[in-house]
Scaffold this motif. Structure first.
Motif, PDB file in Angstrom:
ATOM      1  N   GLN A  92       0.867  -1.172   0.000  1.00 16.91           N
ATOM      2  CA  GLN A  92       0.000   0.000   0.000  1.00 16.91           C
ATOM      3  C   GLN A  92       0.907   1.226   0.000  1.00 16.91           C
ATOM      4  N   SER A  93       0.509   2.259  -0.745  1.00 18.60           N
ATOM      5  CA  SER A  93       1.314   3.476  -0.778  1.00 18.60           C
ATOM      6  C   SER A  93       0.424   4.687  -1.001  1.00 18.60           C
ATOM      7  N   ILE A  94       1.054   5.843  -0.871  1.00 17.62           N
ATOM      8  CA  ILE A  94       0.400   7.111  -1.194  1.00 17.62           C
ATOM      9  C   ILE A  94       1.198   7.742  -2.324  1.00 17.62           C
ATOM     10  N   LEU A  95       0.506   8.140  -3.360  1.00 17.13           N
ATOM     11  CA  LEU A  95       1.113   8.728  -4.546  1.00 17.13           C
ATOM     12  C   LEU A  95       0.534  10.124  -4.724  1.00 17.13           C
ATOM     13  N   CYS A  96       1.402  11.133  -4.763  1.00 17.99           N
ATOM     14  CA  CYS A  96       0.958  12.517  -4.988  1.00 17.99           C
ATOM     15  C   CYS A  96       1.679  13.051  -6.216  1.00 17.99           C
ATOM     16  N   VAL A  97       0.921  13.604  -7.148  1.00 20.58           N
ATOM     17  CA  VAL A  97       1.495  14.088  -8.403  1.00 20.58           C
ATOM     18  C   VAL A  97       0.883  15.423  -8.802  1.00 20.58           C
ATOM     19  N   GLN A  98       1.675  16.146  -9.547  1.00 20.45           N
ATOM     20  CA  GLN A  98       1.224  17.377 -10.175  1.00 20.45           C
ATOM     21  C   GLN A  98       0.319  16.978 -11.353  1.00 20.45           C
ATOM     22  N   ASP A  99      -0.576  17.851 -11.768  1.00 19.12           N
ATOM     23  CA  ASP A  99      -1.492  17.587 -12.885  1.00 19.12           C
ATOM     24  C   ASP A  99      -2.334  16.330 -12.656  1.00 19.12           C
ATOM     25  N   HIS A 100      -2.740  16.124 -11.412  1.00 25.95           N
ATOM     26  CA  HIS A 100      -3.512  14.935 -11.059  1.00 25.95           C
ATOM     27  C   HIS A 100      -4.838  14.851 -11.809  1.00 25.95           C
ATOM     28  N   GLN A 101      -5.347  15.999 -12.292  1.00 24.87           N
ATOM     29  CA  GLN A 101      -6.637  16.023 -12.986  1.00 24.87           C
ATOM     30  C   GLN A 101      -6.558  15.296 -14.325  1.00 24.87           C
ATOM     31  N   ILE A 102      -5.368  15.185 -14.906  1.00 26.15           N
ATOM     32  CA  ILE A 102      -5.245  14.540 -16.218  1.00 26.15           C
ATOM     33  C   ILE A 102      -4.536  13.186 -16.146  1.00 26.15           C
ATOM     34  N   VAL A 103      -4.529  12.576 -14.950  1.00 24.18           N
ATOM     35  CA  VAL A 103      -3.990  11.220 -14.831  1.00 24.18           C
ATOM     36  C   VAL A 103      -4.995  10.274 -15.491  1.00 24.18           C
ATOM     37  N   ASP A 104      -4.492   9.490 -16.437  1.00 20.20           N
ATOM     38  CA  ASP A 104      -5.339   8.558 -17.175  1.00 20.20           C
ATOM     39  C   ASP A 104      -5.406   7.203 -16.469  1.00 20.20           C
ATOM     40  N   LYS A 105      -4.237   6.695 -16.066  1.00 23.05           N
ATOM     41  CA  LYS A 105      -4.191   5.421 -15.346  1.00 23.05           C
ATOM     42  C   LYS A 105      -2.872   5.298 -14.599  1.00 23.05           C
ATOM     43  N   ILE A 106      -2.838   4.376 -13.658  1.00 18.63           N
ATOM     44  CA  ILE A 106      -1.633   4.074 -12.875  1.00 18.63           C
ATOM     45  C   ILE A 106      -1.458   2.564 -12.930  1.00 18.63           C
ATOM     46  N   ASP A 107      -0.240   2.116 -13.256  1.00 17.29           N
ATOM     47  CA  ASP A 107      -0.024   0.671 -13.273  1.00 17.29           C
ATOM     48  C   ASP A 107       1.338   0.313 -12.677  1.00 17.29           C
ATOM     49  N   LEU A 108       1.570  -0.987 -12.537  1.00 15.13           N
ATOM     50  CA  LEU A 108       2.799  -1.550 -11.974  1.00 15.13           C
ATOM     51  C   LEU A 108       3.485  -2.330 -13.094  1.00 15.13           C
ATOM     52  N   TYR A 109       4.792  -2.102 -13.292  1.00 13.73           N
ATOM     53  CA  TYR A 109       5.472  -2.681 -14.444  1.00 13.73           C
ATOM     54  C   TYR A 109       6.900  -3.072 -14.088  1.00 13.73           C
ATOM     55  N   MET A 110       7.348  -4.216 -14.626  1.00 15.01           N
ATOM     56  CA  MET A 110       8.730  -4.669 -14.483  1.00 15.01           C
ATOM     57  C   MET A 110       9.431  -4.468 -15.827  1.00 15.01           C
ATOM     58  N   PRO A 111      10.198  -3.380 -15.995  1.00 10.18           N
ATOM     59  CA  PRO A 111      10.795  -3.098 -17.303  1.00 10.18           C
ATOM     60  C   PRO A 111      11.768  -4.175 -17.784  1.00 10.18           C
ATOM     61  N   ASP A 112      12.517  -4.802 -16.898  1.00 10.23           N
ATOM     62  CA  ASP A 112      13.471  -5.830 -17.308  1.00 10.23           C
ATOM     63  C   ASP A 112      12.781  -7.108 -17.789  1.00 10.23           C
ATOM     64  N   MET A 113      11.590  -7.363 -17.278  1.00 13.74           N
ATOM     65  CA  MET A 113      10.850  -8.576 -17.620  1.00 13.74           C
ATOM     66  C   MET A 113       9.822  -8.334 -18.727  1.00 13.74           C
ATOM     67  N   GLY A 114       9.443  -7.079 -18.941  1.00 15.87           N
ATOM     68  CA  GLY A 114       8.477  -6.757 -19.991  1.00 15.87           C
ATOM     69  C   GLY A 114       7.034  -7.058 -19.638  1.00 15.87           C
ATOM     70  N   HIS A 115       6.744  -7.146 -18.348  1.00 11.43           N
ATOM     71  CA  HIS A 115       5.355  -7.377 -17.937  1.00 11.43           C
ATOM     72  C   HIS A 115       5.061  -6.605 -16.662  1.00 11.43           C
ATOM     73  N   GLY A 116       3.807  -6.533 -16.323  1.00 13.43           N
ATOM     74  CA  GLY A 116       3.393  -5.871 -15.093  1.00 13.43           C
ATOM     75  C   GLY A 116       2.590  -6.825 -14.246  1.00 13.43           C
ATOM     76  N   SER A 117       1.793  -6.249 -13.378  1.00  9.58           N
ATOM     77  CA  SER A 117       0.882  -7.055 -12.576  1.00  9.58           C
ATOM     78  C   SER A 117      -0.477  -6.370 -12.593  1.00  9.58           C
ATOM     79  N   GLN A 118      -1.399  -6.986 -11.906  1.00  8.93           N
ATOM     80  CA  GLN A 118      -2.744  -6.425 -11.837  1.00  8.93           C
ATOM     81  C   GLN A 118      -2.673  -4.991 -11.321  1.00  8.93           C
ATOM     82  N   PRO A 119      -3.425  -4.067 -11.933  1.00  9.40           N
ATOM     83  CA  PRO A 119      -3.379  -2.671 -11.464  1.00  9.40           C
ATOM     84  C   PRO A 119      -3.820  -2.564 -10.000  1.00  9.40           C
ATOM     85  N   PRO A 120      -3.241  -1.622  -9.279  1.00  9.56           N
ATOM     86  CA  PRO A 120      -3.635  -1.442  -7.878  1.00  9.56           C
ATOM     87  C   PRO A 120      -5.036  -0.838  -7.782  1.00  9.56           C
TER      88      PRO A 120
END
Length: 163
Positions: A78-106
């Protein structure tokens, strides 16, 4: 001592006690165990390519990801994520760049900005915060929490899971 004086004294004691409890709670607010800054890139939706932005462009974005317990591959994080331009966030996901896959979105929930982040942000930057639950960082290795913006920008938070 009149009945009114006794009641006023009792009320004053109760108010003082409540003030002390609130002061104590404010001082013992949870501090993040891990805090990761965001770096900004450009994302091409057609090709999936990620391109680094110039230092000037990348410095115009602010974001922070906080964990209050150490994320690992065995438990949901569990985490807290704070970003600028939060109004135009389309999606948030989890990704392993070395493996080329992610996991289920949080699971994502919009929340009020925590005071420990509010104190770091300047008044010119409008931040929005999200609580990320059920983060399945199920393998050890390098992970990215990716924030996709509607304008084609991509906020990246790099995280290493070691156990």
């Amino acid at each position: 001592m009149s009945k009114f004086t006794k009641m006023s004294l009792l009320l004053g004691i109760i108010v003082a006690f409540i003030a002390l409890v609130l002061l104590y709670l404010k001082k013992t607010e949870a501090k993040p165990l891990i805090e990761i800054p965001m770096h900004l890139s450009a994302y091409d939706k057609k090709t999936g390519n990620v391109e680094n932005l110039s230092a000037n462009q990348a410095s115009k974005a602010f974001g922070v990801l906080q964990f209050f317990s150490k994320p690992n591959s065995k438990n949901m994080s569990q985490s807290i994520l704070c970003v600028q331009d939060h109004q135009i966030v389309d999606k948030i996901d989890l990704y392993m760049p070395d493996m080329g896959h992610g996991s289920q979105p949080p699971t994502i929930e919009k929340i009020e900005m925590p005071s420990n982040i509010r104190s770091k942000a300047s008044s010119e930057i409008q931040l929005g915060c999200f609580k990320l639950d059920n983060m399945q960082l199920f393998m050890t290795g390098d992970w990215q929490i990716r924030v996709f913006y509607q304008n084609g920008n991509l906020g990246l938070f790099d995280l290493k899971i070691i156990e």
